[in-house]
Design an enzyme around this catalytic site. Structure first.
Site, mmCIF file in Angstrom:
data_model
loop_
_atom_site.group_PDB
_atom_site.id
_atom_site.type_symbol
_atom_site.label_atom_id
_atom_site.label_comp_id
_atom_site.label_asym_id
_atom_site.label_seq_id
_atom_site.Cartn_x
_atom_site.Cartn_y
_atom_site.Cartn_z
ATOM 1 N N LYS A 171 -5.444 3.182 -3.260
ATOM 2 C CA LYS A 171 -5.690 4.491 -3.894
ATOM 3 C C LYS A 171 -6.100 5.534 -2.867
ATOM 4 O O LYS A 171 -5.837 6.730 -3.045
ATOM 5 C CB LYS A 171 -6.731 4.358 -5.005
ATOM 6 C CG LYS A 171 -8.102 3.839 -4.566
ATOM 7 C CD LYS A 171 -9.090 4.931 -4.257
ATOM 8 C CE LYS A 171 -10.397 4.356 -3.737
ATOM 9 N NZ LYS A 171 -11.406 5.388 -3.479
ATOM 10 N N THR A 176 -10.172 9.391 -7.450
ATOM 11 C CA THR A 176 -10.040 9.697 -6.026
ATOM 12 C C THR A 176 -9.012 10.792 -5.782
ATOM 13 O O THR A 176 -9.171 11.610 -4.874
ATOM 14 C CB THR A 176 -9.670 8.423 -5.243
ATOM 15 O OG1 THR A 176 -10.617 7.405 -5.552
ATOM 16 C CG2 THR A 176 -9.693 8.662 -3.752
#
Length: 337
Positions: A197, A254
């Site tokens: 991620k 994120t």
């Protein structure tokens, strides 16, 4: 293993934003915590003022939290040893710390990366370097932006461990009114979700800086999740992990949050800055910058197609123009989803 009722003690090795926030969580849940800081001046500030002036200066730490620059002192007799250093420094640090570990201490990894060269996940590095069994290592991952958690905004996370009893121990040790942990036995999937991620968030940041719209951003998140899951399945992960907190949850947080180091770093690259200029501007570790190399190599070793990761690596380490990288992604051969 000692339970919370027995008065467990924790050491948090690393005094960055997430290590400090996690120490606060542990203390708020009833655990005595010692933070290890590399610099004695920072450790002294935490002891004296109850705050971390370098990373979370506005956050008051509980009285249960203290700090030291002596790793052996921090680790000695700790039931939970939390590793919160940059992923590429783990092996060297842990080699020095392993002798201080209590015989049945649980090691908790907060790190999100893949080691360069060896292509090992952080739990694998811990097992190898500390000489402990895999059952003693737990991984914590999820949509865990440190500043929000330190501010006691509600959040959830995943505690992954192959030993269900140990995972439950950690779960109990970090459960607070604002922090809700779930247990999982899929360590591989949990770690990969956290590592990849960061790379996708770099791409998202580049797209943001180029003023691309929500369709582009949604595509990056969705196709980024798809390539994460492809790699995870190739390595034996449970595909459902990537639909949960350690997969989609962490990826969305994120990518979408301005608090994200990796997204912010990507924005600098998207504005045409060099890697060195972006590093100077952000002044914090963006794990995806190094991990994109090891994740790309891991994917190639398992014949897994990861086009977003490939293009992020080209931008970060080969000087490719972000706009050309996007064009390369869009001009790939069409196929079924």
């Amino acid at each position: 293993m000692t339970g919370p009722a027995g008065g467990i003690r924790a050491a948090v090795l690393g005094a960055g934003s997430w290590g400090t926030a996690f120490a606060k969580v542990l203390a708020d849940a009833g655990t005595d915590v010692t933070i290890w800081a590399r610099r004695e001046s920072l450790a002294a500030a935490i002891r004296s003022y109850g705050t971390n002036p370098d990373y979370l200066p506005a956050v008051r730490l509980p009285e249960r939290v203290t700090a030291t620059s002596d790793a052996g002192k921090a680790i000695a007799e700790a039931d939970l040893v939390v590793l919160a250093v940059p992923s590429q420094t783990l092996r060297g640090n842990l080699a020095d710390w392993a002798t201080f570990l209590a015989p049945d201490a649980t090691l908790i990894s907060l790190m999100k990366g893949i080691e360069l060269g060896t292509l090992k996940r952080m739990s694998e590095v811990i097992v190898e370097t500390a000489g402990v069994s895999a059952e003693r290592v737990a991984v914590v991952s999820g949509p865990n932006l440190a500043a929000e958690i330190a501010g006691e905004q509600p959040a959830a996370t995943v505690v992954a461990c192959t030993d269900v009893t140990r995972a439950t121990l950690v779960q109990r040790a970090i459960t607070t009114p604002y922090f809700r942990p779930y247990t999982n036995d899929d360590v591989v999937g949990t770690e990969l979700g956290g590592a990849v991620k960061n790379v996708i968030a770099l791409a998202y940041g580049m797209a943001t800086a180029m003023r691309l719209g929500d369709n582009t951003k949604a595509t990056l998140i969705t196709r980024g999740l798809a390539e994460t899951a492809r790699l995870g399945v190739a390595l034996g992960a449970d595909p459902m992990t990537f639909a949960g907190l350690a997969g989609l949850g962490d990826l969305v947080a994120t990518c979408s949050s301005p608090l994200s180091r990796n997204r912010t770093f990507g924005e600098h690259l998207g504005r045409g800055e060099t890697l060195e200029q972006a590093q100077a501007a952000t002044r914090q570790t963006a794990e995806g910058v190094k991990s994109c190399l090891s994740i790309r190599d891991l994917a190639r070793a398992h014949n897994v197609d990861m086009p977003i990761t490939e293009q992020v690596e080209r931008v970060c380490h080969e000087g490719a123009d972000p706009r050309r990288a996007l064009t390369a992604l869009m001009s790939r051969e069409t196929k079924p989803e």
